[in-house]
Design a protein around this motif. Structure first.
Motif, PDB file in Angstrom:
ATOM      1  N   LEU A   1      39.355  42.618  40.397  1.00 17.68           N
ATOM      2  CA  LEU A   1      40.690  42.040  40.306  1.00 17.68           C
ATOM      3  C   LEU A   1      40.859  41.326  38.968  1.00 17.68           C
ATOM      4  O   LEU A   1      39.880  40.939  38.326  1.00 17.68           O
ATOM      5  CB  LEU A   1      40.911  41.041  41.446  1.00 17.68           C
TER       6      LEU A   1
ATOM      7  N   ARG B   1      41.266  36.469  40.751  1.00 22.18           N
ATOM      8  CA  ARG B   1      39.935  36.094  41.224  1.00 22.18           C
ATOM      9  C   ARG B   1      39.803  34.588  41.340  1.00 22.18           C
ATOM     10  O   ARG B   1      39.167  34.066  42.261  1.00 22.18           O
ATOM     11  CB  ARG B   1      38.853  36.641  40.278  1.00 22.18           C
TER      12      ARG B   1
ATOM     13  N   MET C   1      41.757  33.424  44.433  1.00 17.91           N
ATOM     14  CA  MET C   1      41.182  33.847  45.716  1.00 17.91           C
ATOM     15  C   MET C   1      39.676  33.622  45.708  1.00 17.91           C
ATOM     16  O   MET C   1      38.912  34.479  45.282  1.00 17.91           O
ATOM     17  CB  MET C   1      41.492  35.327  45.979  1.00 17.91           C
ATOM     18  N   ARG C   2      39.270  32.499  46.183  1.00 17.09           N
ATOM     19  CA  ARG C   2      37.836  32.198  46.228  1.00 17.09           C
ATOM     20  C   ARG C   2      37.149  32.850  47.419  1.00 17.09           C
ATOM     21  O   ARG C   2      35.939  33.021  47.420  1.00 17.09           O
ATOM     22  CB  ARG C   2      37.628  30.685  46.259  1.00 17.09           C
TER      23      ARG C   2
ATOM     24  N   LYS D   1      35.897  35.710  49.556  1.00 17.56           N
ATOM     25  CA  LYS D   1      35.531  37.101  49.265  1.00 17.56           C
ATOM     26  C   LYS D   1      36.295  38.084  50.141  1.00 17.56           C
ATOM     27  O   LYS D   1      36.686  39.158  49.680  1.00 17.56           O
ATOM     28  CB  LYS D   1      34.021  37.286  49.451  1.00 17.56           C
TER      29      LYS D   1
ATOM     30  N   GLU E   1      39.307  37.802  51.274  1.00 21.48           N
ATOM     31  CA  GLU E   1      40.665  37.947  50.743  1.00 21.48           C
ATOM     32  C   GLU E   1      40.673  38.862  49.522  1.00 21.48           C
ATOM     33  O   GLU E   1      41.574  39.682  49.354  1.00 21.48           O
ATOM     34  CB  GLU E   1      41.233  36.572  50.368  1.00 21.48           C
ATOM     35  N   ARG E   2      39.664  38.694  48.668  1.00 20.40           N
ATOM     36  CA  ARG E   2      39.587  39.538  47.473  1.00 20.40           C
ATOM     37  C   ARG E   2      39.391  40.997  47.860  1.00 20.40           C
ATOM     38  O   ARG E   2      40.013  41.899  47.292  1.00 20.40           O
ATOM     39  CB  ARG E   2      38.447  39.075  46.559  1.00 20.40           C
ATOM     40  N   HIS E   3      38.523  41.232  48.840  1.00 20.40           N
ATOM     41  CA  HIS E   3      38.269  42.602  49.274  1.00 20.40           C
ATOM     42  C   HIS E   3      39.513  43.221  49.915  1.00 20.40           C
ATOM     43  O   HIS E   3      39.794  44.415  49.718  1.00 20.40           O
ATOM     44  CB  HIS E   3      37.102  42.636  50.248  1.00 20.40           C
TER      45      HIS E   3
ATOM     46  N   GLN F   1      41.728  44.281  47.133  1.00 21.22           N
ATOM     47  CA  GLN F   1      41.212  45.493  46.500  1.00 21.22           C
ATOM     48  C   GLN F   1      41.496  46.722  47.359  1.00 21.22           C
ATOM     49  O   GLN F   1      41.836  47.789  46.844  1.00 21.22           O
ATOM     50  CB  GLN F   1      39.707  45.361  46.254  1.00 21.22           C
TER      51      GLN F   1
END
Length: 455
Positions: free
Chosen positions: A417, A422, A425-426, A428, A430-432, A435
């Protein structure tokens, strides 16, 4: 329209054949079994699952889930058959091996544009511009065909060693000593768990690390650095005895990890744990998850019976090691899986450097679509980089040349991202999720033109 010739009846080959045929192309599908078998196959069936029966996680917003979601949207035929023959496996997609292979065979037989040839292919004609060839002969490609590929590429093959887990007769498991549970109670309790005390674990470990290995066969060996013959295990699928030699607790952080598996008898996690996964819909056999090994059968029987609940177990299949061969894709392949030097020849499946059942099917799915485009005189458009399929292909074709090894699908392969996102969004997960959303959007846009005419 050009002809399409596909070599290999494992996972990538049949998927490629079905994709190309669905797009209106005539396909000749070659499989050398049963006339010539391999060191690991037990049948001559299409899509035989040689190692485990799992196609990995179905947990939402994981990398394996994303890859399969893209494949479902693209109409992967083998994934449809996997879904139809699924057996309970918690958050994983596992299949009944026999039913899965039978459905694939029936699907191929019902496709009038596919002609099956049960014979070994030993020659690749790079000068035949009227034929698009997909080489999907797998990690156990026959010596003659491997020599042909080496002739064409002008490069040495790389090789690693893959493994097969043991399978136990369910009726011989002592159910009083084991329990059903899912890790952290997520999903349904589909796995049988064999709990170890510290003393039982130490006894098992001593027996495992001193057990006698099978002597390597000549076909397994290959020269390293042009000097000596040695085994080169794939780090993602190490034999348990090799893992155990790396430290007394290594197995407890690997295939014998106990975390999240609360024993109802004690209310606590065991010291170590072996999980058994259902093999078929009849639930009459289970495989030992992650317990591939290179021990003599007599030693396996002795050591594996030290697992609580398996003291009197009958093993339907013992663990094995077999050699897997793959090409050096970054030097040889384009993003549409064509050989750079010979663009009418394509490589798909594990031979291309993807690792895993799902990844192999995905590779075949793309190869079949690309081949159909080429057969019709069009230039194939690579899968989008933002997608899981595109990222996996991008890795094998762009990896650092000196460090290239086969790869499963992971988030590390997908483009990261943007830095600003990044930082925001700490978490993981949420980041995934972001993605995955981004990947599926790019994938749908890439699919759209093809879906109008194909499916």
């Amino acid at each position: 329209m050009k002809k399409i010739k596909i070599i290999g009846g494992g996972l990538a080959g049949p998927e490629a054949a079905l994709q190309a045929a669905a797009l209106g192309c005539h396909v000749d599908l070659y499989e050398m079994r049963p006339h010539r078998s391999t060191e690991a196959h037990q049948t001559s069936d299409f899509a035989e699952l040689v190692c485990s029966n799992s196609l990995k996680s179905e947990s939402e917003n994981t990398a394996p889930w994303l890859l399969k979601q893209e494949m479902r949207q693209a109409g992967s035929f083998l994934l449809q058959d996997a879904d139809a023959t699924a057996v309970p496996a918690g958050h994983a997609l596992a299949v009944d091996r026999e039913l899965f292979s039978q459905r694939v065979a029936d699907r191929i037989a019902a496709q009038p544009l596919i002609t099956v040839h049960r014979e070994e292919v030993t020659h690749l004609d790079e000068h035949d511009t009227d034929t698009i060839t997909i080489l999907a002969s797998g990690p156990l490609t026959s010596p003659a065909l491997a020599a042909e590929l080496q002739r064409l590429t002008g490069a040495d093959h790389l090789a690693f060693y893959d493994s097969i887990s043991p399978i136990v007769d369910a009726t011989t498991i002592d159910m009083d000593k084991v329990y059903f549970a899912a890790r952290y109670d997520k999903g349904t309790a589909d796995y049988i768990n064999c709990p170890f005390t510290k003393e039982e674990y130490e006894t098992f470990l001593d027996a495992l690390t001193t057990a006698e290995n099978v002597e390597s066969k000549d076909w397994e060996k290959f020269p390293v650095d042009g000097t000596a013959n040695k085994l080169q295990y794939f780090e993602g699928c190490l034999p348990i005895e090799e893992t155990a030699r790396r430290g007394r607790d290594t197995l407890r952080f690997g295939p014998m990890k106990p975390v999240g598996l609360t024993d109802p008898k004690t209310g606590r996690w065991p010291y170590a744990c072996v999980q058994l996964r259902q093999e078929n819909l009849r639930a009459d056999s289970y495989n030992l998850v992650g317990f591939q090994n290179h021990l003599k059968y007599s030693e396996q029987k002795r050591v594996l019976r030290l697992i609580p609940g398996l003291e009197n177990a009958s093993f339907l299949r013992y663990g094995q090691i077999h050699r897997n061969t793959y090409i050096h894709a970054p030097s040889l392949l384009t993003e549409t899986l064509q050989l750079k030097a010979h663009p009418t020849i394509m490589i798909a499946g594990q031979l291309s450097g993807v690792e895993g059942y799902t990844e192999s099917i995905a590779s075949g799915m793309l190869a079949g679509r690309y081949a159909a485009a080429l057969a019709k005189g069009s230039a194939p458009i690579p899968a989008p980089r933002l997608s899981a399929n595109g990222s996996l292909t991008h890795y094998i074709t762009h990896a650092e040349i000196k460090k290239f090894v086969p790869a499963n699908i992971t988030f590390d392969l997908l483009p990261p991202l943007e830095e600003e996102l990044r930082k925001k969004m700490r978490d993981k997960k949420e980041r995934h999720k972001l993605q995955c959303d981004r990947a599926l959007h790019a994938w749908k846009e890439w699919l759209a033109p093809a879906l109008v005419t194909a499916f």
